[in-house]
Structures are given as structure tokens and as C-alpha cells.
Scaffold this motif. Structure first.
Motif, PDB file in Angstrom:
ATOM      1  N   HIS A   1       2.080  -5.482   7.091  1.00  0.00           N
ATOM      2  CA  HIS A   1       1.700  -4.457   6.121  1.00  0.00           C
ATOM      3  C   HIS A   1       0.282  -4.710   5.629  1.00  0.00           C
ATOM      4  CE1 HIS A   1       5.529  -2.384   5.643  1.00  0.00           C
ATOM      5  NE2 HIS A   1       6.141  -3.563   5.687  1.00  0.00           N
ATOM      6  N   SER A   2      -0.432  -3.650   5.351  1.00  0.00           N
ATOM      7  CA  SER A   2      -1.747  -3.749   4.721  1.00  0.00           C
ATOM      8  C   SER A   2      -1.705  -2.989   3.409  1.00  0.00           C
ATOM      9  CB  SER A   2      -2.820  -3.154   5.635  1.00  0.00           C
ATOM     10  OG  SER A   2      -2.539  -1.796   5.913  1.00  0.00           O
ATOM     11  N   GLN A   3      -2.717  -3.193   2.587  1.00  0.00           N
ATOM     12  CA  GLN A   3      -2.740  -2.518   1.292  1.00  0.00           C
ATOM     13  C   GLN A   3      -2.909  -1.012   1.486  1.00  0.00           C
ATOM     14  OE1 GLN A   3      -5.970  -3.622  -1.314  1.00  0.00           O
ATOM     15  NE2 GLN A   3      -4.904  -2.879  -3.139  1.00  0.00           N
TER      16      GLN A   3
ATOM     17  N   ASP B   1       2.433  -7.389  -2.376  1.00  0.00           N
ATOM     18  CA  ASP B   1       2.211  -8.759  -1.919  1.00  0.00           C
ATOM     19  C   ASP B   1       2.041  -9.680  -3.113  1.00  0.00           C
ATOM     20  OD1 ASP B   1      -0.386  -8.435  -2.883  1.00  0.00           O
ATOM     21  OD2 ASP B   1      -1.320  -8.335  -0.903  1.00  0.00           O
TER      22      ASP B   1
ATOM     23  N   ARG C   1      -0.805  -6.242  -4.622  1.00  0.00           N
ATOM     24  CA  ARG C   1      -1.282  -5.080  -3.880  1.00  0.00           C
ATOM     25  C   ARG C   1      -0.103  -4.316  -3.289  1.00  0.00           C
ATOM     26  NH1 ARG C   1      -5.633  -8.128  -0.119  1.00  0.00           N
ATOM     27  NH2 ARG C   1      -3.690  -9.274   0.298  1.00  0.00           N
TER      28      ARG C   1
ATOM     29  N   LEU D   1       1.812  -2.414  -0.618  1.00  0.00           N
ATOM     30  CA  LEU D   1       1.737  -2.551   0.829  1.00  0.00           C
ATOM     31  C   LEU D   1       2.171  -1.278   1.533  1.00  0.00           C
ATOM     32  CD1 LEU D   1       3.207  -6.154   1.192  1.00  0.00           C
ATOM     33  CD2 LEU D   1       0.800  -5.461   1.096  1.00  0.00           C
ATOM     34  N   SER D   2       1.491  -0.998   2.623  1.00  0.00           N
ATOM     35  CA  SER D   2       1.827   0.165   3.427  1.00  0.00           C
ATOM     36  C   SER D   2       1.500  -0.135   4.874  1.00  0.00           C
ATOM     37  CB  SER D   2       1.054   1.395   2.964  1.00  0.00           C
ATOM     38  OG  SER D   2       1.333   2.497   3.783  1.00  0.00           O
ATOM     39  N   ARG D   3       2.290   0.385   5.774  1.00  0.00           N
ATOM     40  CA  ARG D   3       2.070   0.151   7.198  1.00  0.00           C
ATOM     41  C   ARG D   3       1.193   1.251   7.790  1.00  0.00           C
ATOM     42  NH1 ARG D   3       4.821  -2.841  10.753  1.00  0.00           N
ATOM     43  NH2 ARG D   3       6.489  -3.210   9.244  1.00  0.00           N
TER      44      ARG D   3
END
Length: 638
Positions: free
Chosen positions: A36-38, A628, A632, A634-636
């Protein structure tokens, strides 16, 4: 205790681990899962010089989204670029802007704004990309129903739209205008001061000078409703070196100095000046619908409306005919008129014009429109589109080109033209412009507003022979000026100072709270505050994840502190609201009424006047989102 390792370290030892452990399949499963990223969202709006209110709304939302862990990019662009990005290219996450109708509007305005049939069209037709059967059904129902049945449908429609939040209504601003006291009167609060009907309702102050430079024109432009004409002599030159009376307006929006295309979405704000260039069949006057270019209209049967025209001419001298009206409705459906592979509808007026399914010319002055079985309110709204001259616009149906090359997508010259030297039939006609600086219009001496049956602007004509029959008397003989000059100013503060200094008669710009106190510093200047239906809103691109999720949009809506925005951004010159119909309070159901300072559907995450960050994060967790270790969101896949 097992310690987490970084993705880079895991991949570095991947081959050896897989070979030695003999579990290549498991390794591929783990390594193939992207982390996952922000979550990142972009907010688009105009800069403070263009609109001091919109940018403040955007900044509050940016602050609150950031506080809950979303990476926010605030992007300020010019008004034309904003609407091109949002309305034409549909390339946005979130935007902050204003709706385009200033007068309180009927619920059928939501038809074009939210119906799924327009999801693929550019412009103000469903720019959010909403596709919801329940909304479509209610939109169709409110068109067919009447009386209490329609009220019930409109209530349910508002509740459904507010629940889904394709856009978040923030506030209805007061239409604040700084005006000079000594040259024109009629800047009233019962209608928009700077609107088509507002400007046509002005009267000359007897004895006022023509140009505003201190000289008296000696004229007596009366306000008796039927002979409000300029009597300035040729020696009393106006600011442009021509005889007559000049109304001088100042704006921060330079688009009217560059583009006069009434169907262009990205160049139009409220359409005031193109509304003075192009007549509509009917106009709204307060709560009434009055005939305008149409002398009359008749509902022949459930699906047929006959419209008869007044005697009128285009600015180039050609007569206005029923063929022009029929052409206009065909053209709004498809500006290519079949010359390209797929239809190219206009980016404006489609929601109302789509009601007209067919049109037929009965004679030069009568056109028959085929409409579905809908109520009279919706029919009247369909008659409020600018009527275009066929002999001009029929030449603009070809695919648009640059240097002889067609675009790789289909659009027409009609949509992209600036419409230089516009030819309308309205009470004003175009004179000249300097791009980015000014534009000048002049009174149309052939318009039906300035004609009477006897030709001398007297009241001797009866109802059957008066070419202005059915039009309220206060518009007879108008406009009360010979020329209209619009100057561009760098900011709303400088626009107010131009009025206070006697350089302009009124502002056209959205005024921020800092500019309002400056109005009272001049004895000759006053503030006019009128009701506006052009609500500020936050729009979401429902085509994109996570904004495609109505539960996520609901959380974002709760990050907007509307009460604080009204108090801080508008200095109280606005009303917070939940419904887009709140300019007409009687149309809003009790479930959506703003009664205690709290949004009745999506209340702000309030912690004694500040954002309750933990409550907002809890709401996001409830709909499946994670944070996280650094907080932050998280979203893919972003």
C-alpha cells in the motif's frame, strides 16, 4: 518475535531464499503483492485574485485531509483552465467552484447536473460521472409529476443526492456588488444586481453625467417603466469618445474580453453578458416566467408546444425566424449536425434542451416543439436557451482543426470558436474588445424592448399590437445606457477601489471579506447584497477510486466545516447549506434544513470548533481503510 523487513531487503534475498527453501510459488505470491502507498488526492481551484472565496474553501479542505493522513496537492489554475480540466477533459479528483445559475432555480436543474445519460458528455452535464438508477428515476419522476406528487419527488431527489454526495454543497454566497450611487439606480436586492434582468432593470439618475467624469449630460432618463431612454447629447461624449451614456463595470474575470461563445462551458461564469447578446424564448422574472423572444407559447397537447415569435432581427440585420429556433435545438443536441461520426453536444444547456425531442417549422414566426409528457415548469425551463442564428452557426459544424489538422477526438468548430464579432438578437450588441483588458457593447436600437406599436415609446399601443406585450413594464425602453464597458481589474480589492474612485459604476467580481469595508470609505459608493443561487461546492470525480465510493465521499464531506467557512471566508455574507436547492428554502425538506449550525446529513467532525482527527480516522477505518505507523492513510494502486 518476528521483525518486519523492507521490501528492498526481501527482494535482494529472494532468489537464494526461494532456491534453498524450495517454495518458489509462495515467494512469488508474497513478492507479487504491491505494498500500500499513501492515498494522494488533488484539489483544483482558482487563485485568490480570481476568486478569494474558492481558494479558502480549498485550503480548509486541504488542511483537514492532510490532518487525517491523506497526501493532498492543491492546484490553482485560471478559471478557463479549471473548467476545461473539470468539465471538458474530466481530469480531476476534487475541485472547488461555483454553480452557474445565479437566480433560484427549479429542481430540474439537477437533471443535467446528475443524470447518468450525460455521463459521457462534456460540460455541466454530470461532470461528476454519477451513475445511480435511484437518482435517474427521481429525476424522471419530478419531470412528470405536478403538485404535491412533484414536491415529494423533489424531496426524495434532494435526500438521495445529499446522501450520495457526488458534490458537497458548501454555502450560498450573497451577491455582493459595490456600486456608485449617483449615476444609475435600481441596484436592488430582490434580484441579482449584475445579471441580465438586473442590468436591464437599471434606470438613469436624472441629471447624472454621461461618462462618470463629473460632467452633467442634462438628460432626464426617467424610470417610468416605458420610456427609460438616454437623452445625452452628442457633445456629452462618453468614456469611449462616443455620444451617449456608458455603464462602466469592472471585473477580475478576463474571459468576457476574449470569448463570446454562449455554449462554451469553460469561458462562461454566469453567462450575464452573452445573455445580453443572445435572447432566449422566455426569461425568469422573480418567480414568474415571462415571454421574451417568444411572443407566446401554447401547450397544444401533452407532447406538443407551439411557440410564436416576436418581430426581431439579428444584429447583422437578418430577421429572426422559426427556422433559427428549430436549428438551435437541433444544434444543441449535435453541433456537428451529423457531419462527424458521433454527435457532439454542446457543453452548456443540454440538460434543459434535451427535453425537446423534435422541432418543426410551421411558418416563419411559429415553431412546433415535441416534448415528453412533463409538467409546465420543466417545459418553461426548456425554453430558456440562447437562440442562435442559423446562418452563422451552421457554418461551424465541421470537425475542429489546428493548422488544417483535425484532432484525434471529435469536437466541432462551434464548440471551440471564440465567436468573434458575435451576432445575436439581444438588447446589446458587440462593439470591440482588447483581450485581457476590456470589452465594449452598445445598445441595440432595433430590439423589441425599445419599440412600441407607434414607434415612439409611448403607451398608446394595446396588448395585441405592442411588440413588448407580456414583458414587465420596467424593462420597456431598456437598457438605460447606450454603451456597456467592462474593464478587467487585477483583484477584487482594486475593483472596489475603481468604483470608490468613480472610475466604474459597479463591480462584477466575487468580493472577499477584505474588500467589503473599503466600500464604505467613499460617500458615493454603497454595498448591494443580493440573493444568489450560485452555490459554492466541492465536486468529486466519481469515476476514480476512492471517490467512486459514496461512503468515502461522505467522510470527505464531513471534513468540510461549513459554519467556519461562512464565518471566516465569507465574513457572514453567505448561508451554509446541505441541498443545492437551498436558495429556495420552501423547496428543501425538513430533513435537509440547516437549522442548528450543523449539516443535517454529513455533520462536520467537530471537536469544540476544531477538526476531530481521531473521529475522522475512525470513520475511515469503519469503511475499510488502514493507516501506517506514521498515520498515513493507505491506498493501493496510486
Amino acid at each position: 518475535m518476528t521483525r518486519p523487513i523492507s521490501r528492498r531487503a526481501a527482494l535482494a534475498g529472494l532468489g537464494l531464499a526461494a532456491a534453498s527453501a524450495g517454495c518458489l510459488g509462495r515467494t512469488e505470491n508474497i513478492a507479487g503483492r504491491d505494498p500500500h502507498s499513501q492515498l494522494t488526492l488533488e484539489i483544483n481551484t482558482t487563485p485568490a485574485d480570481a476568486d478569494p472565496n474558492g481558494i479558502r474553501i480549498a485550503r480548509q479542505l486541504e488542511e483537514h485531509l492532510t490532518a487525517v493522513g491523506i497526501d493532498v496537492r492543491l492546484n490553482t489554475v485560471g478559471q478557463t483552465d479549471l473548467w476545461r480540466k473539470v468539465l471538458i477533459n474530466q481530469n480531476f479528483d476534487i475541485y472547488v467552484g461555483q454553480f452557474v445559475e445565479t437566480e433560484p432555480f427549479d429542481s430540474d436543474a439537477l437533471y443535467g447536473l446528475t443524470h447518468s445519460q450525460f455521463v459521457a458528455e462534456p460540460g455541466w452535464q454530470n461532470p461528476f460521472g454519477l451513475t445511480e438508477i435511484a437518482v435517474d428515476d427521481l429525476l424522471e419522476r419530478q419531470r412528470r409529476a405536478a403538485g404535491s406528487d412533484r414536491s415529494d419527488a423533489v424531496d426524495a431527489l434532494q435526500e438521495t443526492v445529499c446522501d450520495l454526495q457526488p458534490f458537497s454543497v458548501v454555502a450560498f454566497p450573497d451577491a455582493l456588488t459595490a456600486v456608485q450611487r449617483d449615476r444609475f439606480e435600481g441596484w436592488t436586492a430582490d434580484r441579482q444586481p449584475v445579471s441580465v434582468t438586473g442590468l436591464l432593470g437599471l434606470s438613469r439618475v436624472p441629471g447624472a453625467d454621461a461618462s462618470g467624469d463629473g460632467r452633467s449630460d442634462g438628460g432626464n432618463a426617467t424610470a417610468d417603466g416605458d420610456n427609460t431612454t438616454s437623452s445625452a447629447t452628442a457633445t456629452d461624449a462618453d468614456a469611449d469618445g462616443e455620444g451617449g451614456v456608458t455603464l462602466r463595470l469592472v471585473t477580475t474575470d478576463n474571459r468576457i474580453t476574449e470569448n463570446w461563445n454562449p455554449i462554451a462551458a469553460e469561458y462562461r461564469k454566469y453567462g450575464t453578458f452573452t445573455g445580453l447578446l443572445y435572447d432566449t424564448l422566455v426569461r425568469t422574472d422573480g418567480e414568474s416566467t415571462v415571454p421574451w423572444l417568444a411572443a407566446d407559447w401554447e401547450r397544444v397537447d401533452e407532447t406538443t408546444v407551439d411557440v410564436s415569435l416576436r418581430d426581431a432581427r439579428w444584429h447583422d440585420g437578418e430577421p429572426v425566424t422559426a427556422s433559427d429556433v428549430a436549428f438551435t435545438y437541433r444544434f444543441l443536441r449535435d453541433t456537428s449536425l451529423g457531419s462527424v461520426e458521433t454527435s457532439v453536444p454542446t457543453p452548456r444547456f443540454r440538460g434543459r434542451s434535451s427535453l425537446v425531442e423534435d422541432e418543426r417549422v410551421l411558418d416563419d414566426a411559429t415553431v412546433r416543439l415535441t416534448v415528453p409528457d412533463v409538467n409546465e415548469t420543466v417545459v418553461a425551463r426548456a425554453l430558456r436557451v440562447p437562440i442562435l442564428p442559423e446562418h452563422v452557426w451552421s457554418e461551424r459544424t465541421d470537425a475542429a482543426t489546428i493548422a488544417g489538422f483535425e484532432f484525434d477526438f471529435e469536437t466541432t468548430e462551434a464548440v471551440v470558436t471564440n465567436n468573434p464579432d458575435p451576432v445575436g438578437s439581444g438588447p446589446l450588441r458587440f462593439v470591440e474588445a482588447t483581450a485581457g483588458e476590456s470589452v465594449v457593447f452598445e445598445r441595440n436600437p432595433d430590439h423589441f424592448l425599445v419599440r412600441s406599436a407607434s414607434g415612439d415609446d409611448t403607451e398608446t399601443a394595446d396588448e395585441t399590437t405592442d411588440p413588448r406585450a407580456g414583458i414587465p413594464p420596467r424593462y420597456h425602453g431598456k437598457p438605460a445606457f447606450d454603451r456597456l464597458r467592462v474593464e478587467v481589474s487585477p483583484s477584487d480589492i482594486s475593483a472596489v477601489e475603481a468604483v470608490a474612485g468613480g472610475i466604474a459604476d459597479a463591480t462584477v467580481s466575487n468580493l472577499g471579506p477584505e474588500s467589503v469595508p473599503r466600500i464604505g470609505r467613499s460617500d458615493d459608493t454603497r454595498l448591494v447584497s443580493g440573493r444568489s443561487a450560485a452555490f459554492y461546492h466541492v465536486g468529486y470525480n466519481v469515476r476514480r477510486s476512492p471517490l467512486s465510493n459514496p461512503r468515502f465521499r461522505a467522510v470527505v464531506a464531513r471534513l468540510i466545516d461549513k459554519s467556519a467557512i461562512v464565518e471566516d471566508t465569507f465574513d457572514g455574507y453567505a448561508q451554509a447549506a446541505a441541498s443545492p436547492l437551498a436558495a429556495s428554502p420552501d423547496a428543501v425538506p425538513a430533513s435537509l434544513a440547516w437549522t442548528d449550525g450543523t449539516d443535517p446529513v454529513h455533520p462536520f467532525f467537530d471537536d469544540e470548533g476544531s477538526l476531530d482527527v481521531e473521529a475522522a480516522r475512525a470513520a475511515l477505518r469503519d469503511i475499510g481503510y488502514r493507516f501506517d505507523s506514521e498515520g498515513r492513510l493507505l491506498s493501493r494502486g496510486q
